[in-house]
Design a protein around this motif. Structure first.
Motif, PDB file in Angstrom:
ATOM      1  N   PRO A   1       0.760  -1.395  -0.031  1.00  0.00           N
ATOM      2  CA  PRO A   1       0.091  -0.225  -0.338  1.00  0.00           C
ATOM      3  C   PRO A   1       0.714   1.012  -0.165  1.00  0.00           C
ATOM      4  N   HIS A   2       2.448   0.981   0.066  1.00  0.00           N
ATOM      5  CA  HIS A   2       3.352   2.760  -0.145  1.00  0.00           C
ATOM      6  C   HIS A   2       3.820   2.737  -1.320  1.00  0.00           C
ATOM      7  N   SER A   3       2.628   2.175  -2.225  1.00  0.00           N
ATOM      8  CA  SER A   3       3.626   2.432  -3.670  1.00  0.00           C
ATOM      9  C   SER A   3       2.623   3.142  -4.718  1.00  0.00           C
ATOM     10  N   ARG A   4       3.168   4.461  -4.763  1.00  0.00           N
ATOM     11  CA  ARG A   4       2.072   5.247  -5.348  1.00  0.00           C
ATOM     12  C   ARG A   4       2.021   5.129  -7.085  1.00  0.00           C
ATOM     13  N   THR A   5       2.811   4.818  -7.063  1.00  0.00           N
ATOM     14  CA  THR A   5       2.467   4.231  -8.765  1.00  0.00           C
ATOM     15  C   THR A   5       0.997   3.168  -8.968  1.00  0.00           C
ATOM     16  N   THR A   6       0.890   2.541  -7.789  1.00  0.00           N
ATOM     17  CA  THR A   6      -0.126   1.308  -8.399  1.00  0.00           C
ATOM     18  C   THR A   6      -1.041   1.845  -7.772  1.00  0.00           C
ATOM     19  N   LEU A   7      -0.934   2.448  -6.560  1.00  0.00           N
ATOM     20  CA  LEU A   7      -2.324   3.789  -5.804  1.00  0.00           C
ATOM     21  C   LEU A   7      -3.216   4.271  -6.988  1.00  0.00           C
ATOM     22  N   GLU A   8      -2.169   4.999  -8.150  1.00  0.00           N
ATOM     23  CA  GLU A   8      -2.768   5.928  -8.653  1.00  0.00           C
ATOM     24  C   GLU A   8      -2.982   5.220 -10.228  1.00  0.00           C
ATOM     25  N   ALA A   9      -2.300   3.992 -10.595  1.00  0.00           N
ATOM     26  CA  ALA A   9      -3.415   2.839 -11.380  1.00  0.00           C
ATOM     27  C   ALA A   9      -4.418   2.678 -11.135  1.00  0.00           C
ATOM     28  N   ASP A  10      -4.303   1.826  -9.912  1.00  0.00           N
ATOM     29  CA  ASP A  10      -5.678   1.282  -9.379  1.00  0.00           C
ATOM     30  C   ASP A  10      -6.752   2.860  -9.761  1.00  0.00           C
ATOM     31  N   LYS A  11      -6.234   3.428  -9.150  1.00  0.00           N
ATOM     32  CA  LYS A  11      -7.419   5.141  -8.619  1.00  0.00           C
ATOM     33  C   LYS A  11      -7.663   4.934 -10.462  1.00  0.00           C
ATOM     34  N   ARG A  12      -6.906   4.788 -10.865  1.00  0.00           N
ATOM     35  CA  ARG A  12      -7.255   5.537 -12.679  1.00  0.00           C
ATOM     36  C   ARG A  12      -8.340   4.531 -13.049  1.00  0.00           C
ATOM     37  N   ALA A  13      -8.488   3.014 -13.233  1.00  0.00           N
ATOM     38  CA  ALA A  13      -8.883   2.155 -13.621  1.00  0.00           C
ATOM     39  C   ALA A  13     -10.269   2.190 -12.643  1.00  0.00           C
ATOM     40  N   PHE A  14     -10.709   2.749 -11.925  1.00  0.00           N
ATOM     41  CA  PHE A  14     -11.618   2.658 -10.703  1.00  0.00           C
ATOM     42  C   PHE A  14     -11.730   3.879 -11.047  1.00  0.00           C
ATOM     43  N   VAL A  15     -11.621   5.195 -11.243  1.00  0.00           N
ATOM     44  CA  VAL A  15     -12.626   6.470 -11.926  1.00  0.00           C
ATOM     45  C   VAL A  15     -13.097   6.289 -13.272  1.00  0.00           C
ATOM     46  N   LYS A  16     -12.223   5.062 -14.407  1.00  0.00           N
ATOM     47  CA  LYS A  16     -13.193   5.326 -15.406  1.00  0.00           C
ATOM     48  C   LYS A  16     -13.828   4.602 -15.194  1.00  0.00           C
ATOM     49  N   LEU A  17     -14.048   3.192 -14.022  1.00  0.00           N
ATOM     50  CA  LEU A  17     -15.448   2.939 -14.401  1.00  0.00           C
ATOM     51  C   LEU A  17     -16.819   3.516 -13.822  1.00  0.00           C
ATOM     52  N   MET A  18     -15.790   4.271 -12.388  1.00  0.00           N
ATOM     53  CA  MET A  18     -17.386   5.577 -11.684  1.00  0.00           C
ATOM     54  C   MET A  18     -18.178   6.114 -13.193  1.00  0.00           C
ATOM     55  N   GLU A  19     -17.029   6.887 -14.260  1.00  0.00           N
ATOM     56  CA  GLU A  19     -17.453   7.741 -15.210  1.00  0.00           C
ATOM     57  C   GLU A  19     -18.084   6.605 -15.802  1.00  0.00           C
ATOM     58  N   HIS A  20     -17.834   5.268 -16.585  1.00  0.00           N
ATOM     59  CA  HIS A  20     -18.708   4.618 -16.741  1.00  0.00           C
ATOM     60  C   HIS A  20     -20.418   4.451 -16.216  1.00  0.00           C
ATOM     61  N   ILE A  21     -20.363   4.460 -14.930  1.00  0.00           N
ATOM     62  CA  ILE A  21     -21.245   4.426 -14.630  1.00  0.00           C
ATOM     63  C   ILE A  21     -22.442   5.562 -14.386  1.00  0.00           C
ATOM     64  N   ARG A  22     -21.351   6.376 -14.224  1.00  0.00           N
ATOM     65  CA  ARG A  22     -22.495   8.260 -14.464  1.00  0.00           C
ATOM     66  C   ARG A  22     -23.172   7.856 -15.513  1.00  0.00           C
ATOM     67  N   GLN A  23     -22.189   7.870 -16.876  1.00  0.00           N
ATOM     68  CA  GLN A  23     -22.410   8.151 -17.670  1.00  0.00           C
ATOM     69  C   GLN A  23     -23.822   6.866 -18.192  1.00  0.00           C
ATOM     70  N   ILE A  24     -23.737   5.374 -17.849  1.00  0.00           N
ATOM     71  CA  ILE A  24     -25.229   4.676 -18.612  1.00  0.00           C
ATOM     72  C   ILE A  24     -25.575   4.504 -17.560  1.00  0.00           C
ATOM     73  N   ASP A  25     -26.249   4.941 -16.175  1.00  0.00           N
ATOM     74  CA  ASP A  25     -26.725   4.431 -14.944  1.00  0.00           C
ATOM     75  C   ASP A  25     -27.379   5.514 -14.739  1.00  0.00           C
ATOM     76  N   PRO A  26     -28.181   6.626 -15.511  1.00  0.00           N
ATOM     77  CA  PRO A  26     -28.537   7.570 -14.490  1.00  0.00           C
ATOM     78  C   PRO A  26     -29.792   7.260 -13.619  1.00  0.00           C
ATOM     79  N   GLN A  27     -30.253   5.838 -13.944  1.00  0.00           N
ATOM     80  CA  GLN A  27     -31.353   5.246 -12.730  1.00  0.00           C
ATOM     81  C   GLN A  27     -30.858   4.446 -11.699  1.00  0.00           C
ATOM     82  N   ASN A  28     -29.474   4.789 -11.339  1.00  0.00           N
ATOM     83  CA  ASN A  28     -29.355   4.543 -10.337  1.00  0.00           C
ATOM     84  C   ASN A  28     -29.469   2.564 -10.466  1.00  0.00           C
ATOM     85  N   THR A  29     -29.490   1.531 -11.118  1.00  0.00           N
ATOM     86  CA  THR A  29     -29.873   0.526 -11.088  1.00  0.00           C
ATOM     87  C   THR A  29     -28.265   0.193 -10.150  1.00  0.00           C
TER      88      THR A  29
END
Ligand code: N0T
Length: 523
Positions: free
Chosen positions: A143-171
């Protein structure tokens, strides 16, 4: 006519955890929601598997399905994202009229890196492992690796962006970042970077939360220092990821725990050290304010231990949720103790027909006799799940599950204030004999207070006797059997005579009772 402002449809409110007077509710579509949940097997997260998921979900009448989304699957090549599974899943969930909880299998899955993409697995420089006390690389990503954290965070944020886009009805109503974090076999990361932090000061937020004076981890926490440090490091890492995801869409986020023993303390190397086990919940609260709750994965079959875990995680600062539990016969009844404590949801694990069974955690096979027990819970609560969630939020619910430890004498008591409800298991319906337990431990009952002297009782394979706790509490006046439909009580019959004289016998049928009490005046 033209739509007035008041008639203009509002954007659907995003689900959220609401806390009031130390109690909690999961608001979905603007009102308390009870997750009658089911979690699929780990590798059911591909479009072709979904036809083997829905029949089991339907069979048990779940209203919410927990499904993994793997880092390796959405970012197989660094920087190239593929959300086709999420699209298929959301579409089919809607068609099947269920809500979704997505499980982000990222840096940590059951502590290990197995769900990271190959470009992460193969690059030990950018994505370093923890180092053990003897200086060897450990299997867990640090958990003390900045590169790992940044890489995971970027993918997770992409996932959340996709959710925001396809799921306005909050399935999708909730997100679990990572899965059962911590480290087995090594209490923490001993890399030079970690050691430096460990020798440095304990962060102020944690000192404040625990009312401790400043110092190094060892000075402040003594023998707990290594585990608390690991918990802080992992929680702070996930906090950053969850916070970035919530900035995209503020869905409720929780972390699940592979549990430590409910009684006594084992060496931290023998469980997932640094995960949100019960004795480090405060560390998670201080380090991860974006994590709405931490939640126990309860696979222990022992009644006393199961109830202890529910107590540990039901706190004024933590909503109770059981995101995983076994799917064997004896787990179904724990639904009642769980929701009686005001839980926002309950979810057996391995609920699909892909042929995998996680015995000895769950069942050897999920046959019809087991499906029936989980299905009867959910069909019973399905029509009144919203009402129940609101009553739980108001602190007006109680529940018991059949005990198996001899000390409990096959009896459980619910203290309702003016009344006590004594639940016994394995008695004749006429009572009088000693309770001996049901042939299998399948009994469970729940009570809700609808108003003064007005109670709802339901459950299975349980005999319940109400007793006044005070002389002025009055007597049972009327017991109606009925059901809730669209928020309205529908009368079926009055129970009287043998059906009430010796206690109320909940059998293996779907029965909901409404009980009114009253005290005679002018006696
Ligand atoms: C769970 C599940 C899945 C009483 C195991 C439980 C799921 C993960 N792990 O089938 O892998 O993804 O969250 C770990 C239980 C540890 C032993 C408890 C003994």
């Amino acid at each position: 006519g033209a739509a007035t402002a008041a008639e203009t449809p509002q954007a659907n409110p995003v689900p959220r955890i609401v806390t009031r007077d130390g109690r909690h509710a999961l608001f979905v579509d603007g009102a308390p929601f009870l997750m009658l949940g089911a979690q699929v097997n780990n590798s059911s997260n591909y479009p072709d598997m979904l036809p083997e998921v829905w029949p089991t979900i339907k069979r048990i009448h779940a209203n919410t399905v927990e499904v993994p989304v793997a880092w390796e699957q959405i970012e197989p090549v660094e920087g190239q994202f593929d959300f086709s599974f999420v699209d298929t899943l959301v579409e089919q969930a809607r068609a099947n009229k269920v809500r979704l909880v997505l499980l982000w299998f990222g840096t940590w899955k059951n502590t290990g890196p197995s769900y990271t993409p190959e470009w992460v697995k193969l690059d030990g420089k950018r994505f370093p492992r923890m180092i053990t006390a003897s200086g060897q690389p450990h299997y867990v990503l640090s958990p003390h690796s900045r590169t790992t954290l940044e890489a995971d965070k970027r993918a997770f944020v992409k996932l959340m962006e996709h959710i925001r886009q396809i799921d306005p009805q909050n399935t999708i109503i909730m997100i679990q970042p990572e899965n059962e974090v911590g480290s087995y076999g090594s209490v923490r990361d001993f890399s030079p970077a970690a050691q430096k932090l460990f020798d440095g000061p304990v962060p102020a937020a944690l000192l404040k939360r625990l009312g401790k004076s400043p110092g190094s981890w060892k000075a402040v926490f003594g023998t707990d220092a290594d585990e608390y440090f690991n918990a802080w490091s992992i929680a702070a890492y996930v906090e950053e990821i969850a916070k970035a995801g919530k900035a995209v869409k503020p869905l409720p986020m929780y972390m699940n725990a592979a549990l430590a023993s409910a009684f006594g303390r084992q060496p931290a190397t023998t469980y997932a050290s640094g995960g949100p086990v019960h004795h480090v919940i405060d560390v998670y609260k201080a380090a991860a304010p974006s994590i709405d709750l931490v939640a126990p994965d309860i696979y222990v079959r022992d009644h006393a231990a199961y109830l202890a875990y529910l107590d540990f995680y039901a706190r004024p600062d933590n909503a109770l949720f059981v995101p995983e539990t076994g799917n064997d016969t004896e787990f179904a009844r724990y639904f009642f103790a769980t929701i009686g404590k005001g839980a926002i949801g309950f979810s057996p694990f391995g609920m699909d027909d892909t042929g995998y069974y996680n015995y000895p955690l769950g069942a050897k096979d999920f046959d019809e006799s087991k499906a029936k027990l989980f299905a009867r819970n959910y069909t019973l609560f399905e029509p009144m799940a919203r009402e129940w969630a609101a009553l739980a939020f108001a602190g007006k619910t109680w529940g018991v599950s059949e005990p198996t430890d001899p000390k409990a004498n096959h009896t459980q008591v619910m203290e309702l204030g003016p009344y006590r409800a004594v639940a016994t298991f394995g008695q004749w319906q006429f009572g009088g004999d000693k309770p001996t337990g049901n042939p299998q431990p399948v009994g469970g009952a729940a009570i809700a207070e609808l108003g003064p002297g007005d109670y709802l009782l339901t459950g299975f394979n349980t005999r319940v006797k109400f007793e006044p706790s005070k002389p002025e509490s009055g007597q049972m006046l009327r017991v109606e059997e009925g059901r809730f439909e669209n928020g309205k009580w529908i009368f079926r019959r009055v129970w009287n005579g043998d059906q009430t004289d010796n206690g109320l016998n909940l059998v293996d049928r779907q029965q909901v009772l409404r009980i009114k009490f009253g005290a005679a005046q002018g006696a």
